[in-house]
Design an enzyme around this catalytic site. Structure first.
Site, PDB file in Angstrom:
ATOM      1  N   ASN A 114       5.953  -1.272  11.298  1.00  0.00           N
ATOM      2  CA  ASN A 114       5.180  -0.790  10.163  1.00  0.00           C
ATOM      3  C   ASN A 114       5.476  -1.661   8.940  1.00  0.00           C
ATOM      4  O   ASN A 114       6.184  -2.665   9.041  1.00  0.00           O
ATOM      5  CB  ASN A 114       5.514   0.682   9.892  1.00  0.00           C
ATOM      6  N   ASN A 168       5.043   6.059   3.279  1.00  0.00           N
ATOM      7  CA  ASN A 168       4.252   6.697   2.230  1.00  0.00           C
ATOM      8  C   ASN A 168       3.999   8.180   2.440  1.00  0.00           C
ATOM      9  O   ASN A 168       3.258   8.792   1.674  1.00  0.00           O
ATOM     10  CB  ASN A 168       2.910   5.962   2.097  1.00  0.00           C
ATOM     11  N   LYS A 205       5.518   3.855  16.877  1.00  0.00           N
ATOM     12  CA  LYS A 205       5.505   2.801  15.855  1.00  0.00           C
ATOM     13  C   LYS A 205       6.693   2.987  14.936  1.00  0.00           C
ATOM     14  O   LYS A 205       6.873   4.058  14.345  1.00  0.00           O
ATOM     15  CB  LYS A 205       4.207   2.848  15.050  1.00  0.00           C
ATOM     16  N   ASN A 220       0.837  -1.201   0.000  1.00  0.00           N
ATOM     17  CA  ASN A 220       0.000   0.000   0.000  1.00  0.00           C
ATOM     18  C   ASN A 220       0.868   1.246   0.000  1.00  0.00           C
ATOM     19  O   ASN A 220       1.976   1.251   0.532  1.00  0.00           O
ATOM     20  CB  ASN A 220      -0.967  -0.007   1.197  1.00  0.00           C
TER      21      ASN A 220
END
Length: 399
Positions: free
Chosen positions: A277, A206, A248, A136
């Protein structure tokens, strides 16, 4: 225009019909009926369907009883079981109670950005079918903190109707924000009084430059700020009543970078670390080589060993004094157990849910219970980190 209308009608039919199948026939028909229907949709539309189904009560409830040994206490909060829904599924706080009723012990909402943003252009989610994986590059598509916080507040107003379980919120930054501290501050202020825990997400691949926040000095500056904001926002509460702050991290860190992060988190008394992640690595052996060329973060089984290895490293570095939430490639009870024995107190999954459906949650809980009892553990907490400090001669052996 005619083609667009036709697609919408087909999509509506698939969503409605699939939703009725889920509601009436539940898990028995996921593989032969519902899954093929979902494959008619592109990955993001399939995800939208899943949210639609959950939001409208079309996801089967887990009516089974968990083994008592799965219950655990972390940060003074009670978890009915250690299996949680990772951030990325319920980005906007649409279906928290539905996912808790499906069997998860906790749900992590988000990532949520302060201001609404569309995220990256579509298509931005890609299936690697043969690898049971996903790439993604969504880029923190979010309805914004005001909308999500309002939804979670309404849930608390009607707490008698809410499902039991822990609800965390994963915080991101808007793409165009230059001072990241301001965005994470806004997130903390928006959710500090309603979230059971808060995750500072600085590791999505991203959002441009986001991972730079993992660098030692930037990370210390950011964490000091958000902790101070949390404490100031909830100054009337005792430390136990304030939501824990977690970080994270990326699975693509060097050992030196990882050590810097762990040292910073320990020094500032951060409450936990989410490992990990998605990865920009493309591990050897991927079957869907053409799809693997897509830009973005890879999740699913190819990430499993990478994230588990990092969990073990962090547990060893901290001697088990930092709570670890293990996520990445969990698709079975064995995967969850491996991460627990590597040092994770809690486990999250998402990608496997897209491939296996909601029945997977109970399968993992039953299997994990059997594995723990097989190895003589009375509770899941007894197994945390058991594979980390074994001697070389015992390495790989179970109790």
């Amino acid at each position: 225009m005619a083609l667009r209308l036709k697609f919408r009608l087909i999509r509506t039919f698939v969503i409605t019909t699939s939703g009725l199948i889920v509601y009436t026939l539940a898990d028995k028909f996921y593989e032969p009926v519902l899954k093929p229907a979902l494959q008619l949709l592109d990955p993001e539309s399939a995800h939208d369907f899943a949210i639609f189904a959950a939001k409208h009560g079309l996801v089967p409830k887990d009516k089974g009883k968990d083994w008592s040994g799965l219950a655990c206490e972390v940060w003074g909060r009670q978890f009915e079981n250690p299996i949680g829904l990772a951030a990325g599924f319920d980005k906007h706080g649409d279906c928290v109670d539905a996912m808790l009723s499906a069997g998860f012990g906790f749900v992590e909402v988000g990532s949520v950005t302060p201001e609404p943003q569309e995220g990256n252009p579509k298509p931005r989610i890609f299936r690697l079918e043969k690898d049971r994986a996903v790439i993604n590059r969504c880029g923190f598509n979010s309805v914004g903190s005001s909308v999500v916080s309002e939804r979670l507040r309404k849930r608390l107003v009607h707490i008698h109707a809410a499902q039991p379980g822990v609800v965390g919120v994963n915080l991101g930054k808007n793409k165009d924000t230059e001072d990241a501290k301001l965005d994470y501050e806004k997130g903390v202020v928006a959710f500090a009084d309603i979230a059971d825990y808060l995750v500072i997400n600085i590791s999505s691949p991203n959002t441009p430059s986001l991972r730079n926040l993992q660098q030692k000095n930037q990370l210390a500056d950011l964490l000091e700020h958000v902790i101070a904001i949390r404490d100031a926002t909830l100054k009337e509460l005792s430390p136990k009543g304030r939501p824990p702050i977690l970080v994270k991290i990326s699975p693509d860190l060097t050992d030196e970078e990882l050590a810097d992060i762990v040292t910073t988190c320990m020094r500032l008394s951060v409450d936990g670390i989410v490992i990990s992640n998605t990865t920009i690595q493309r591990p050897h052996g991927l079957l869907e080589q053409q799809v693997a060329m897509q830009e973005g973060g890879l999740s699913g089984p190819p990430l499993k060993n990478i994230s588990t290895s990092i969990i073990q490293k962090v547990y060893r570095m901290t001697n088990g004094r930092l709570v670890i939430v293990g996520v990445g490639g969990v698709s079975s009870a064995e995967d969850a157990y491996d991460k627990i024995r590597a040092g994770a107190s809690l486990i999250e999954l998402y990608t496997a849910l897209a491939y296996e459906g909601p029945a997977l949650i109970r399968k993992i809980k039953i299997g994990l219970s059997e594995l723990l009892q097989r190895d003589g553990f009375q509770s899941v907490q007894e197994a945390i980190g058991k594979d980390v400090f074994v001697s070389t001669s015992q390495d790989g052996m179970r109790n």
